[in-house]
Each structure stands twice: as C-alpha cells, then as structure tokens.
Write a protein that holds these residues in place. Structure first.
Motif, PDB file in Angstrom:
ATOM      1  N   SER A 164       5.062   6.441  -3.842  1.00 25.52           N
ATOM      2  CA  SER A 164       6.253   6.844  -4.601  1.00 25.52           C
ATOM      3  C   SER A 164       5.899   7.694  -5.808  1.00 25.52           C
ATOM      4  CB  SER A 164       7.029   5.599  -5.078  1.00 25.52           C
ATOM      5  OG  SER A 164       7.382   4.767  -3.994  1.00 25.52           O
ATOM      6  N   PHE A 165       4.630   7.562  -6.304  1.00 24.35           N
ATOM      7  CA  PHE A 165       4.221   8.311  -7.489  1.00 24.35           C
ATOM      8  C   PHE A 165       3.413   9.559  -7.136  1.00 24.35           C
ATOM      9  CE2 PHE A 165       4.321   3.764  -8.608  1.00 24.35           C
ATOM     10  CZ  PHE A 165       5.325   3.784  -9.565  1.00 24.35           C
ATOM     11  N   GLU A 203       8.997  10.557  -6.159  1.00 24.69           N
ATOM     12  CA  GLU A 203      10.318   9.935  -6.047  1.00 24.69           C
ATOM     13  C   GLU A 203      10.688   9.162  -7.313  1.00 24.69           C
ATOM     14  OE1 GLU A 203      10.136   7.451  -2.654  1.00 24.69           O
ATOM     15  OE2 GLU A 203       9.808   9.075  -1.223  1.00 24.69           O
ATOM     16  N   VAL A 204       9.669   8.590  -7.957  1.00 29.27           N
ATOM     17  CA  VAL A 204       9.900   7.753  -9.147  1.00 29.27           C
ATOM     18  C   VAL A 204       8.977   8.213 -10.255  1.00 29.27           C
ATOM     19  CG1 VAL A 204       9.909   5.414 -10.072  1.00 29.27           C
ATOM     20  CG2 VAL A 204      10.516   5.796  -7.672  1.00 29.27           C
ATOM     21  N   ASP A 229       0.836  -1.210   0.000  1.00 27.12           N
ATOM     22  CA  ASP A 229       0.000   0.000   0.000  1.00 27.12           C
ATOM     23  C   ASP A 229       0.868   1.256   0.000  1.00 27.12           C
ATOM     24  OD1 ASP A 229      -2.266  -1.542   0.012  1.00 27.12           O
ATOM     25  OD2 ASP A 229      -2.522  -1.466   2.200  1.00 27.12           O
ATOM     26  N   ASP A 230       2.000   1.184   0.720  1.00 26.13           N
ATOM     27  CA  ASP A 230       2.877   2.359   0.798  1.00 26.13           C
ATOM     28  C   ASP A 230       3.659   2.596  -0.494  1.00 26.13           C
ATOM     29  OD1 ASP A 230       2.010   2.646   3.374  1.00 26.13           O
ATOM     30  OD2 ASP A 230       3.770   1.654   4.277  1.00 26.13           O
ATOM     31  N   LEU A 231       3.783   1.557  -1.346  1.00 27.69           N
ATOM     32  CA  LEU A 231       4.556   1.719  -2.586  1.00 27.69           C
ATOM     33  C   LEU A 231       3.940   2.749  -3.517  1.00 27.69           C
ATOM     34  CD1 LEU A 231       5.662  -1.896  -3.636  1.00 27.69           C
ATOM     35  CD2 LEU A 231       7.095  -0.032  -2.799  1.00 27.69           C
ATOM     36  N   VAL A 253      12.436   1.928 -13.358  1.00 29.45           N
ATOM     37  CA  VAL A 253      12.035   1.593 -11.993  1.00 29.45           C
ATOM     38  C   VAL A 253      10.541   1.817 -11.806  1.00 29.45           C
ATOM     39  CG1 VAL A 253      12.347   2.193  -9.563  1.00 29.45           C
ATOM     40  CG2 VAL A 253      14.331   2.079 -11.084  1.00 29.45           C
ATOM     41  N   GLY A 254      10.018   2.907 -12.389  1.00 30.81           N
ATOM     42  CA  GLY A 254       8.594   3.189 -12.264  1.00 30.81           C
ATOM     43  C   GLY A 254       7.732   2.105 -12.887  1.00 30.81           C
ATOM     44  N   LEU A 255       8.104   1.617 -14.055  1.00 24.34           N
ATOM     45  CA  LEU A 255       7.344   0.545 -14.696  1.00 24.34           C
ATOM     46  C   LEU A 255       7.392  -0.736 -13.867  1.00 24.34           C
ATOM     47  CD1 LEU A 255       8.374   1.070 -18.440  1.00 24.34           C
ATOM     48  CD2 LEU A 255       6.146   1.523 -17.412  1.00 24.34           C
TER      49      LEU A 255
END
Length: 697
Positions: free
Chosen positions: A118-119, A125-126, A113-115, A132-134
């Motif tokens: 990042s967007f 951040e990514v 859930d915390d991942l 890395v984002g994909l």
C-alpha cells in the motif's frame, strides 16, 4: 480474545494477576477485530472509484475514524456498519475474512505481507503519515514482532472471531425475516452510530492506549453533554476497574471514575478516585515541568480546588472551605490568576449566606471578563440580575422555555417551578416530562427535577386541603433534601393544627439553618414560626420574629422574601387592631407581589387588603362605609380568582365566608345566599380544624 492479549504481551509483566509495568507503553497490537478493519481498508484500496459512489465513499470515510480509535466490536456489528455505508464492500470484506479464517495460517501471513504494498510506488494508495497510514504501519510492525506461537494463537482467535460473527449473522437474518420493518427502522436510527454501548464494549482484555483514551474521552463527553447515551454507572465502573487492573497509574481513568461515582452520590468512592487522579497525575510525570508554578504546584492547587467542589456537591461546607483555603493559598504563591478566579467563584457559592456575597459576585464577574473566562461571567450574570431584580426571573412562559435543550436541569426546574406557582400545572407537567426524558432517574442530575416534581405535588395537595396526601409526599422530599423535608413536615403539622409538634420541628430547623447559613430557609422558618404565634392568639410575640426576618431579607437583598415578610407584619398589625398602619405597610409590599409574585401570594395579598379595608371602615359614616365595603368585595373577588387558579379551596372558602358577611351587612340577600351556599359546600369538603376562618392570612 483475552488469552491472545495476555499471551502476546502481558504474562511476562504479571505475577499472580498483578501488572508490574505500564502496558500502555505498547502503542498498539494486532487483534482479530483489527485484522477485519485491515481487510476493510485493503478492499477500499482495491475497489475502483467507479465501483463505489461518492456518497458511499463519504460514509466509509466517516466510519473509519471511530473504527480505528474505538474498542473492538463483534464481527456481525462490523458487517452491519459497513453494509449501511456500502453494501457491495461489506460483501467483499465478508468473503475475504471467510477465506482467511477457513483457509490456512499462511493466508493470514500473506495478507500482512501484501499490506506493505500500500505504501509502494510513486503514487501509493495510503500516505505514511495519514491516520490510516499510521494505523497500517503500527499493525504491520506489531505483527512482525510476534513469535510463531503468538501468530498461531492470533490465527486461532481469528477463526473463533469469525465463527462467532457468522453465528450472530445467521441469528440476525432470521430475526430480520420475522420482523423486517421493525429492523429497518432500527437500522435507520443507528445509521453510522458507532458510539460505545454496553453490549459492544469488549474489555475482557486490555485496550490499547488509543482505544483507552478514545473510550475515556467519549464517556466523559457523554457524561457532560448527554448522560443518557453514556454507559450506566455500574457498567462504566466495571470497564474502568478493568482498565485500572492493567494500569493502576492511568490517571484519566481515575478521573472518569470520580465523575461516574458522582452520578450515584457515592461520597467515599468519588473522593477516593479524585485523590488517586491527582496522585497519579504527579507520579506518572504527566506534567513534565518540575518547578512549583507549572509542575507539582499546579496539580496540588487544582486538586484542592476539585476537592472543595466535591465537598460542596455533597453539602460538606466546612470541609469545602478548608480545601478552598488551601487552593487559594497555593494559587497565590504560584501567582495563578485563573485558578484564583475559579476559587473566587466557589467562594461565592460557599459564601452566599454571608453579607458580602454580593460584593464577591460582582468582583467575580469583573475578574472573569478580565481573564477571558466567559463561562464564569455568564454563569454569574443571572445571579447578579436576581440580586438586583428578583421578580424579573419569575416572568416568562415555562411551556416555551422547556424546549431549550439544557446541559443541566436547574433552569428547566426553575421554569417548572414558576409554572406551578402561576397555576400553569399543565405547562409544569410538560417541562417535567421533558426533564424525565432528558435526565433519567439513574442520572446524576435527576434528583433536581425529582425534588421539583415532589414540591409541586406537595403544594397542590396543600392547596387542595389534602393534608394526608401532602404528608405522604414529605418522605420523598426528605430523601432528596432533608431540610426541605423537615420544613414541609412542619407545614403539614401546622395545617393540621398540631402546633406544639410543628413548633418543635421549626425550632430545630431554625438552629440548623442558622448554623449552615441557609438564609432563605431561615427567613421561611421565621415566617412559619410567626404564623404559629398569631394562630395561637399571640400576635405580639410574632412581631419581633417578623422584624428579624425583615432585617435578614433586607441585609441579603432578598426582595421577594422582604415583601412577603411585610405582608405578615401588616397582618399582625391588623390583628392588633391598627388596620390603618397595616394598609400603609401593604402599599410598600403589594406592588412587587402583584407584578411578579406567585398566584397564591397575590390572592393572600388581596385578601389582606380587603380585611384591612373592612376593619378601617368601622369608624366611617354609613355612606363612606358602604363604599369601603364595596371596594373590599371587589378585592375579594380578585383574591378568589387568584386562589381558583391554583385550586386553593381552603382559601376560597375563607373568601366566600367573608364575602357573605359583607353582603349581609350591605343588605344584598341574594349575593349573600350564593356565597353562603358555596361556603357550605367547601366547608363540608374541607373542615376548619378548629381554627377561626377570619384569622387566616
């Protein structure tokens, strides 16, 4: 690991272990290893810029792509790679995974859930479209599609993955305490090395599409450029069989299987894999265009071309010609000039024994330049030079050439062969040592340097008069090249004065080589047959054989073999009692041999010149005859020096015998006695086998 994969995706598609759908339709799925990589990415995002140095950040960035694309590796190996790049971050990753694995299922759910954070934000951040984002988006999407039972099995697998990693880490720590220095050297050597090794490949379950493509491309590149770093043939085939078990229509896996089977000279399996590759290439719709020029037709013509190359590799020249004709026909119908150029190159390889091979070679070079195919042009250029000036390729220092790292061992083998022919056995040994390191015995090109090594040892044994040792080497040569083995067996029999057995072998070999159009070997066999005839006191029978060899040498522009044939013709004329004509013939052949020939051939040529000078001086007046004999002695000294370079004791014995006779005629008693003493020593070591010494060429 395998149970997680199968329970998540593959059980509905399998009946009795057989896959009925293309599993690579699923781009990616979550595994415990990928959760560990996600933890690494998350920690990299949480760590401030000041906490990680620029060099550590650069190393981490270099490490990420192989981790994202490569197959799953053990947790202890992952810790080691991260620690090599950034020890502080490795400790944080280890703590996060430990808390998640030893905690509860909700900890893993909260992590995913915390991942998504990042967007979020104005400066995420990514970036969503980055590599890395994909990867993050694929993992989040794959995890969100899991049912509760699948999530529970994934968490159980994560706990097992962590426990195995902890156990391995403890073992490595104990080993490091006992031998810390050795471990440090090993770590330095393996720094940031995430290439796929046998113990690291985890193919108990299927790889994702990206992992499979990365695995295949890496192994194919290693087979082409540095075979020693690729998996062993058995291990690689095991992984390929596992890939094909989950997706039998994976065309690229069949092609890599074809390359792998070539390494072990497996004709059946390599042909089977090659045919399956092109069948799957068409069936899977890999070529979207359906017209004959760019769709199926392209696959068919290149399939036929590859099949021709395969048959040529294994010496099936008739089948290779049939496949090549099919490739040419389809390429002409499709007006594919590039494919036709490839066909032209292979047509030259198959047609080297034909009289128009040189014309094909010139045409191939011109077409390669016209269509922008530099590989064909540069590969053919040395052959053009060899047709025009064969001797030039014999020059050069082999000890320097071996330092050039080559992708194929043939040019280094040629360097070793040249060094051996020039008597530089130390340089030849150095080249072969380099080849043994570069191409181990289990590699597909190892047989080239192994055959070269066997030939050099055989020549040294024959030069030294150790025919029993040379005979023992024939078995190894035959295993690597049957034609070379039969030819050298005949040479040993001839040296042992077993003329009838040698003649039978040579006649069978001559018929076979004429059938397969091996012109170089045909000429060599004809020269050996001619030698049998004059050693049997039948020089007149040898003349038509030598003339046939000379005609073939001229027709196929084999200048060096032509010069050697002329030497043999001159010797035949000497035996027939016409030394003046023999001397005139020698002037035609001796220059290229002395310039670029082998040391042994140089010695034989100078020995023959001396014999012709002595025979011609029989009718001279005493003063002129003495001058001719003095000149002959000087040529004999030069011949003896050449023979000494290659340690050819039998030929040295013949030279000193001849010198003793000449010194006796000139009344030089001291020099005669010295030569006689040396002859006696060599004669006791090397018996003559009943053949008159003076008749040796």
């Amino acid at each position: 690991m395998a149970s997680v994969h199968e329970s998540l995706y593959f059980n509905p598609m399998m009946t009795n272990g057989v896959v009925h759908a293309n599993v690579f339709g699923i781009k990616d799925w979550v595994t415990p290893y990928k959760i560990a990589v996600l933890v690494l990415l998350n920690e990299m995002g949480r760590t401030g810029e000041g906490a990680v140095s620029l060099m550590e950040r650069r190393r981490l960035n270099q490490l990420l792509l192989p981790l994202l694309q490569g197959p799953d590796i053990t947790l202890s190996k992952l810790y080691k790679l991260i620690e090599e790049s950034c020890p502080q971050l490795a400790n944080s990753v280890q703590i996060r995974i430990k808390l998640m694995a030893e905690g509860e299922l909700k900890d893993m759910e909260q992590f995913f859930d915390d991942l998504s954070d990042s967007f979020s934000g104005t400066e995420p951040e990514v970036h969503k479209t980055s590599v890395v984002g994909l990867f993050l988006r694929h993992m989040i999407l794959a995890y969100s599609k899991l049912s509760f039972s699948q999530v529970f099995k994934l968490y159980t697998a994560l706990q097992q993955y962590f426990q195995n990693g902890e156990k391995k880490t403890v073992e490595d720590a104990d080993m490091e305490l006992t031998n810390r220095e050795e471990s440090e050297r090993k770590m330095e050597k393996e720094e940031l090395d995430v290439s796929i090794r046998e113990e690291e490949v985890s193919c108990s379950g299927p790889l994702s599409q990206k992992q499979a493509e990365y695995f295949l491309s890496q192994q194919a590149s290693l087979l082409k450029n540095d075979e020693t770093k690729a998996l062993t043939p058995a291990s690689l085939q095991k992984e390929l069989n596992n890939l094909l078990k989950f997706n039998p229509d994976f065309a690229e896996a069949h092609y890599l299987s074809y390359l792998n089977n070539l390494r072990v000279q497996d004709v059946f399996s390599s042909t089977h894999s090659l045919l399956h590759y092109f069948d799957r290439l068409i069936l899977t719709g890999a070529e979207s265009k359906s017209n004959g020029e760019e769709g199926y037709g392209r696959s068919l013509r290149y399939a036929a071309l590859n099949l021709a190359a395969l048959h040529c590799r294994f010496g099936h020249y008739q089948q290779a010609e049939l496949a090549l004709q099919e490739a040419i026909r389809i390429a002409q119908e499709s007006n594919d000039h590039v494919c036709l150029q490839h066909c032209l190159s292979w047509l030259y390889v198959l047609g080297q024994k034909r009289s128009d091979s040189y014309v094909l070679l010139e045409h191939s070079v011109k077409k390669a330049v016209h269509f922008g195919l530099p590989h064909h042009g540069t590969a053919a250029s040395p052959d053009v030079a060899e047709h025009e000036q064969p001797g030039v390729r014999e020059c050069g220092c082999a000890a320097e050439q071996h330092r050039v790292v080559c992708r194929r061992p043939l040019p280094s083998c040629r360097a070793a062969r040249r060094a051996g022919r020039q008597g530089c056995f130390a340089a030849a040994s150095e080249v072969l040592k380099h080849l043994k390191e570069r191409f181990p015995p289990n590699s597909q090109h190892a047989q080239l340097w192994m055959l070269c090594d066997q030939k050099i040892q055989f020549d040294r044994a024959m030069n030294d008069g150790k025919y029993h040792l040379a005979d023992s080497l024939v078995t190894g040569i035959t295993a690597l090249n049957s034609i070379e083995g039969v030819y050298r067996k005949a040479i040993v029999l001839q040296a042992q004065n077993q003329m009838s057995e040698a003649h039978k072998l040579l006649q069978k070999l001559l018929v076979h080589c004429q059938k397969i159009r091996n012109t170089e070997m045909v000429i060599s066999v004809l020269l050996s047959v001619a030698e049998l005839y004059w050693r049997s006191s039948s020089p007149t029978i040898a003349l038509p054989v030598l003339l046939q060899a000379l005609a073939l040498s001229k027709e196929y522009r084999l200048q060096y073999l032509a010069s050697e044939t002329v030497l043999n013709l001159a010797f035949a004329q000497l035996i027939l009692g016409i030394p003046e004509q023999a001397l005139s013939l020698l002037h035609m052949a001796i220059e290229p041999i002395l310039a670029d020939g082998a040391v042994l051939d140089k010695g034989r040529a100078m020995f023959l010149v001396a014999k012709c000078q002595v025979a011609s001086a029989a009718s001279y007046d005493p003063l002129k005859k003495a001058e001719a004999l003095e000149a002959a002695i000087e040529n004999l000294n030069e011949a003896k020096n050449y023979f000494a370079k290659v340690d050819c004791k039998e030929q040295i014995r013949d030279v000193v015998y001849f010198q003793a006779r000449l010194y006796h005629t000139l009344g030089k008693t001291q020099e005669r006695n010295q030569c006689a003493m040396l002859f006696r020593q060599l004669h006791q070591e090397l018996p003559s086998h009943g053949v008159p010494l003076i008749n040796h060429l």
